[in-house]
Design a protein around this motif. Sequence first.
Motif, short mmCIF file in Angstrom:
data_model
loop_
_atom_site.label_atom_id
_atom_site.label_comp_id
_atom_site.label_asym_id
_atom_site.label_seq_id
_atom_site.Cartn_x
_atom_site.Cartn_y
_atom_site.Cartn_z
N LEU A 246 14.04 5.37 24.54
CA LEU A 246 13.73 3.95 24.10
C LEU A 246 12.41 3.62 24.63
CD1 LEU A 246 17.24 2.32 24.12
CD2 LEU A 246 16.16 3.69 22.34
N ALA A 247 12.23 4.06 25.90
CA ALA A 247 10.82 3.54 26.56
C ALA A 247 10.81 4.51 27.57
CB ALA A 247 10.97 2.03 26.92
N TRP A 248 9.47 4.64 28.00
CA TRP A 248 9.18 5.79 29.12
C TRP A 248 7.69 5.03 29.83
CZ3 TRP A 248 9.13 6.08 24.00
CH2 TRP A 248 7.83 6.19 23.35
N ASN A 249 7.61 5.64 30.84
CA ASN A 249 5.98 5.49 31.42
C ASN A 249 5.41 6.74 31.34
OD1 ASN A 249 6.94 7.51 33.51
ND2 ASN A 249 7.15 5.90 35.27
N ARG A 250 3.82 6.58 31.50
CA ARG A 250 2.92 7.70 31.46
C ARG A 250 3.40 8.69 32.22
NH1 ARG A 250 -2.54 5.15 33.21
NH2 ARG A 250 -0.88 4.45 34.53
N PRO B 281 22.35 -2.43 15.79
CA PRO B 281 20.99 -3.28 16.00
C PRO B 281 19.98 -2.06 16.41
CG PRO B 281 22.34 -3.91 17.69
CD PRO B 281 23.18 -3.05 16.94
N GLU B 282 18.70 -2.69 16.33
CA GLU B 282 17.71 -2.10 16.59
C GLU B 282 17.50 -2.26 18.41
OE1 GLU B 282 12.72 -2.05 16.83
OE2 GLU B 282 13.92 -3.64 15.69
N ARG B 283 17.54 -0.90 19.00
CA ARG B 283 17.54 -1.03 20.40
C ARG B 283 16.39 -1.40 21.15
NH1 ARG B 283 22.83 -0.61 20.85
NH2 ARG B 283 23.72 0.82 19.52
N ARG B 284 16.31 -2.43 21.94
CA ARG B 284 15.13 -3.08 22.58
C ARG B 284 15.30 -2.92 24.12
NH1 ARG B 284 12.04 -5.82 19.03
NH2 ARG B 284 13.06 -6.42 16.80
N VAL B 285 14.22 -2.52 24.54
CA VAL B 285 14.16 -2.72 26.16
C VAL B 285 13.50 -3.78 26.75
CG1 VAL B 285 13.34 -1.41 27.87
CG2 VAL B 285 13.97 -0.04 26.04
N ARG B 286 14.32 -4.61 27.51
CA ARG B 286 13.77 -5.73 27.94
C ARG B 286 12.25 -5.60 28.73
NH1 ARG B 286 16.58 -7.63 32.09
NH2 ARG B 286 17.89 -5.84 32.32
N PRO B 287 11.66 -6.84 28.71
CA PRO B 287 10.32 -6.66 29.23
C PRO B 287 10.23 -6.41 30.84
CG PRO B 287 10.39 -8.48 27.69
CD PRO B 287 11.71 -7.84 27.66
N GLU B 288 11.32 -7.00 31.35
CA GLU B 288 11.52 -6.69 32.69
C GLU B 288 11.53 -5.02 33.08
OE1 GLU B 288 12.85 -10.75 31.95
OE2 GLU B 288 13.09 -8.85 31.13
#
Length: 281
Positions: free
Chosen positions: A132-136, A101-108
């Motif tokens: 999958l996700a990162w901060n600035r 499935p598409e890997r989703r990172v939870r909002p939390e």
Amino acid sequence: MHTEPEIRAFLKARRAALDPAELGLPDGITRRRVRGLRREEVAQLAGISVDYYTRIEQGRANAISEPVLDAIERALRLTAAEARYLRNIAGPRRPAPAPEPERRVRPEIRHLLDALDETVPAYIQGPGMDVLAWNRLAARLAFDYDTIEPARRNNALLIFLDPSARTLHLDWEEIAESVVGNLRAEAGRSPESPRLCAVICELLDHSADFRRLWEAQSVQERCSGTKRVRHPEAGELVLCYESFRLPQDSEQSLCTYTAPRDSPTERKLRELARGVAVGAP
């Protein structure tokens, strides 16, 4: 039955890595033509027949018992990571998985990344070392993930195929070895993962350094340590990294980089987070 080439290459490499003299084994009647232990010596140390060990190494043994695996681990002096890998590849073949499935990172988790943005570069890593996700601050520290197309946001691909990686990482060889060891450990847990297989195959096709390290059969899961980075604005940074597997998202890990309070590296991280020129008054 497990995959024959995988277990054969791994056990052969681990045999070759051992020094018979350190184990009190003689040279025998004939001189050793290859380094390391012979199959019969591993069988002797493990307390099993040579024929059975040979069938195990060749991938022809079904339902290998826990005591036998324990004995082989002791005979080959396997590390904890290597022992887990052996158990993964020695087990029965897993059924083909459903499409990933598409890997989703939870909002939390995304909120957590944002909360760390003042001083802690952080990102979420998924299967095959996909980012999958990162901060600035993470994007400012190393690779600018915002400008990389999604299919290429992968730390293993970037380390081996992006020329800037060797300039960025002052200890590139050590980082590369860590990447390969982690990929092999993941391959033991999830050998049928399409994304993991795609990453490994691309690296085998396009990176001689990856092929060299992959053939060494090293298995390790490095979840913490120190990295030295040569940043184009900030200069040299000495960072402590940690990787935390997310309990509710078992295939995702939170990766963070920190520096001791009031250290030069921490000051530079704060300046990078503010988006100002490092070292400016």
